[in-house]
Design an enzyme around this catalytic site. Structure first.
Site, PDB file in Angstrom:
ATOM      1  N   GLU A 196       0.796  -1.221   0.000  1.00  0.00           N
ATOM      2  CA  GLU A 196       0.000   0.000   0.000  1.00  0.00           C
ATOM      3  C   GLU A 196       0.834   1.280   0.000  1.00  0.00           C
ATOM      4  O   GLU A 196       0.653   2.170   0.837  1.00  0.00           O
ATOM      5  CB  GLU A 196      -0.975  -0.007   1.179  1.00  0.00           C
ATOM      6  CG  GLU A 196      -1.917  -1.196   1.146  1.00  0.00           C
ATOM      7  CD  GLU A 196      -2.997  -1.171   2.212  1.00  0.00           C
ATOM      8  OE1 GLU A 196      -4.091  -1.683   1.931  1.00  0.00           O
ATOM      9  OE2 GLU A 196      -2.743  -0.637   3.310  1.00  0.00           O
ATOM     10  N   TRP A 274     -13.103   3.711   4.555  1.00  0.00           N
ATOM     11  CA  TRP A 274     -13.074   4.718   3.493  1.00  0.00           C
ATOM     12  C   TRP A 274     -14.307   5.619   3.454  1.00  0.00           C
ATOM     13  O   TRP A 274     -14.395   6.494   2.607  1.00  0.00           O
ATOM     14  CB  TRP A 274     -12.908   4.028   2.139  1.00  0.00           C
ATOM     15  CG  TRP A 274     -11.566   3.423   1.916  1.00  0.00           C
ATOM     16  CD1 TRP A 274     -10.482   3.469   2.745  1.00  0.00           C
ATOM     17  CD2 TRP A 274     -11.149   2.678   0.765  1.00  0.00           C
ATOM     18  NE1 TRP A 274      -9.422   2.798   2.191  1.00  0.00           N
ATOM     19  CE2 TRP A 274      -9.809   2.292   0.974  1.00  0.00           C
ATOM     20  CE3 TRP A 274     -11.784   2.282  -0.416  1.00  0.00           C
ATOM     21  CZ2 TRP A 274      -9.088   1.561   0.044  1.00  0.00           C
ATOM     22  CZ3 TRP A 274     -11.067   1.543  -1.343  1.00  0.00           C
ATOM     23  CH2 TRP A 274      -9.731   1.189  -1.119  1.00  0.00           C
ATOM     24  N   GLU A 303      -6.760  -7.163  -1.746  1.00  0.00           N
ATOM     25  CA  GLU A 303      -7.224  -7.143  -0.359  1.00  0.00           C
ATOM     26  C   GLU A 303      -8.646  -6.612  -0.342  1.00  0.00           C
ATOM     27  O   GLU A 303      -8.953  -5.646  -1.035  1.00  0.00           O
ATOM     28  CB  GLU A 303      -6.381  -6.213   0.526  1.00  0.00           C
ATOM     29  CG  GLU A 303      -4.996  -6.650   0.871  1.00  0.00           C
ATOM     30  CD  GLU A 303      -4.375  -5.710   1.917  1.00  0.00           C
ATOM     31  OE1 GLU A 303      -5.148  -5.078   2.681  1.00  0.00           O
ATOM     32  OE2 GLU A 303      -3.148  -5.602   1.964  1.00  0.00           O
TER      33      GLU A 303
END
Length: 437
Positions: A196, A274, A303
């Protein structure tokens, strides 16, 4: 996954005699290649299902590695993502696993029994259990060291790390050490530049240039294996303007996937973190598949997780991924298992435990669907089910308010019930979240 509890796994009990005897028979294996927007795994071209098992790399009991991989393989999963990093700045206590000690006065790559030899066994066991591994070299987050450990040693910060000469020199030394150990192993699915990677507030060119240079370097070390970035898929102009589609974290998915020395794209999905609802994820999958299709490369849904009703909310994502052109595979976060001594693996709210009802739904049913079975995943709920930390709708493009706990992309936001434009009073560093004040 973005943030995990920091814990170094200690030694467990010895393997039982039965586990020592029941060794799997590996099939003929070959290096993974790409065919259009799908992968050729050991001579079979098609869509694959996999999982994440970051903690597998730090197990000191070989029997635990073997039993976990046996369960994963027998479930029909093909690919496992394991951490290839464990960076420290000070010498850990005896018995604790560490792969690299970073220091401006001289760094050490640990090739001993409490170092990369534990990863050696993970690769060996994957070979025995007919599994392929995706191995990232560094973490964007501070779990198991990450970029922060480099910053502690060489100065700068998380954004300057990508251009810090001393940090990048040591990073490449570590990459070379890992790649050289397994360059000839058919158990490696792909090398991953990082978990990430982000560069908050940076031009997207910073990561594009870094990923181009490092991926070319990896290719120069190992021509057998695929290489990918390992990003979350943040930054894409074809979405609805919600935070994950914006470019504030310094990534541009479409640009990254076009890099010639990267073989496929990756993206992640966490609506609970998010500020989006669960059904929003289907469009997220489709827009990334379209970007990969335009680049002529496969996408891996690398993921994903839902904290509420995983079967109901994640199964539709799996169906969308499986049926969308440009998608080559998906890997849920994360695998959970119980060892012979009764101890359980590391876990978090997204863990799918072996032999659980969620495992039946998200693993066995999904594998059946991939293999042409008749199992039908649960339909999308007519009413959107979201976490208490999740808005019922995505943040409006360009609006003045983002949901409480929704990620604000590093911009200045504050507010008692939502992230209102202004000056940030309290921000959750790990998830770039606007928190209640």
């Amino acid at each position: 996954m973005m943030m995990l509890s920091k814990s170094l796994l200690s030694a467990a009990t010895a393997a039982s005699a039965l586990a020592a005897v029941l060794q799997p028979v590996p099939r003929a294996s070959s290096f993974v290649t790409i065919s259009g927007t799908q992968f050729n795994i050991d001579g079979k071209v098609g869509y694959f299902a996999g999982t994440n098992c970051y903690w597998c790399s730090f197990l000191t009991n070989h029997a635990d590695v073997d039993s976990t991989f046996s369960h994963i393989s027998s479930s029909g999963l093909k690919v496992v993502r394991v951490w290839g990093f464990n960076d420290v700045n000070t010498q850990p206590s005896p018995g604790q696993i560490w792969f690299q000690k970073l220091s401006a006065t001289g760094s050490t790559i640990n090739t001993g029994a409490d170092g990369l030899q534990t990863l050696d066994y993970v690769v060996q066991s994957a070979e025995q259990h007919n599994l392929k591994l995706i191995i990232p070299f560094v973490n964007n987050w501070s779990d198991y060291g990450g970029i922060n450990a480099y910053v502690n040693a060489f100065g700068g910060n998380a954004t300057t790390w990508y251009t810090n000469t001393a940090a990048q020199t040591q990073y490449r030394k570590y990459v070379q050490a890992v790649v050289s150990r397994y360059a000839n192993s058919t158990a490696i699915f792909a090398w991953e530049l990082g978990n990430e990677p982000r560069c908050n507030g940076c031009s997207t060119d910073v990561i594009v240039q870094w990923a181009t240079s490092v991926s070319q370097y990896v290719k120069s070390l190992d021509s057998n294996h695929l290489v990918t970035l390992g990003d979350e898929g943040l930054g894409l102009s074809t979405g609805d303007g919600a935070y994950p589609y914006t470019y504030g974290e310094g990534t541009d998915f479409a640009k990254n996937v076009q890099i010639k020395s990267l073989d496929f794209g990756t993206f992640h999905l966490y609506p609970d973190s998010w500020g989006t609802n669960y059904t929003w994820g289907n469009g997220w999958i489709q827009t990334h598949a379209a970007a990969c299709l335009a680049a002529g490369k496969p996408c891996v849904f690398e993921e994903y997780g839902a904290q509420q009703n995983p079967c109901t909310n994640e199964a539709p994502w799996q169906t969308t991924s499986l049926t969308t052109r440009g998608m080559g595979g998906d890997m849920f976060w994360q695998w959970g298992d119980t060892f012979a001594n009764g101890a359980q693996s590391n876990s978090d709210p997204y863990t799918v435990w072996y032999n659980s009802s969620n495992w039946q739904c998200l693993v066995k049913n999904h594998v059946d669907a991939i293999n042409g079975g008749t199992t039908t995943p649960p339909p999308v709920s007519s009413t959107t089910t979201t976490s208490s930390r999740t808005s019922s709708t995505p943040p409006p493009p360009g609006g003045s308010c983002s949901p409480l706990y929704g990620q604000c992309g590093g911009s200045g936001y504050t507010g008692p019930t939502c992230c209102a434009q202004g000056t940030c009073i309290y921000s959750n560093y790990w998830y770039s979240q606007c928190l209640n004040t």
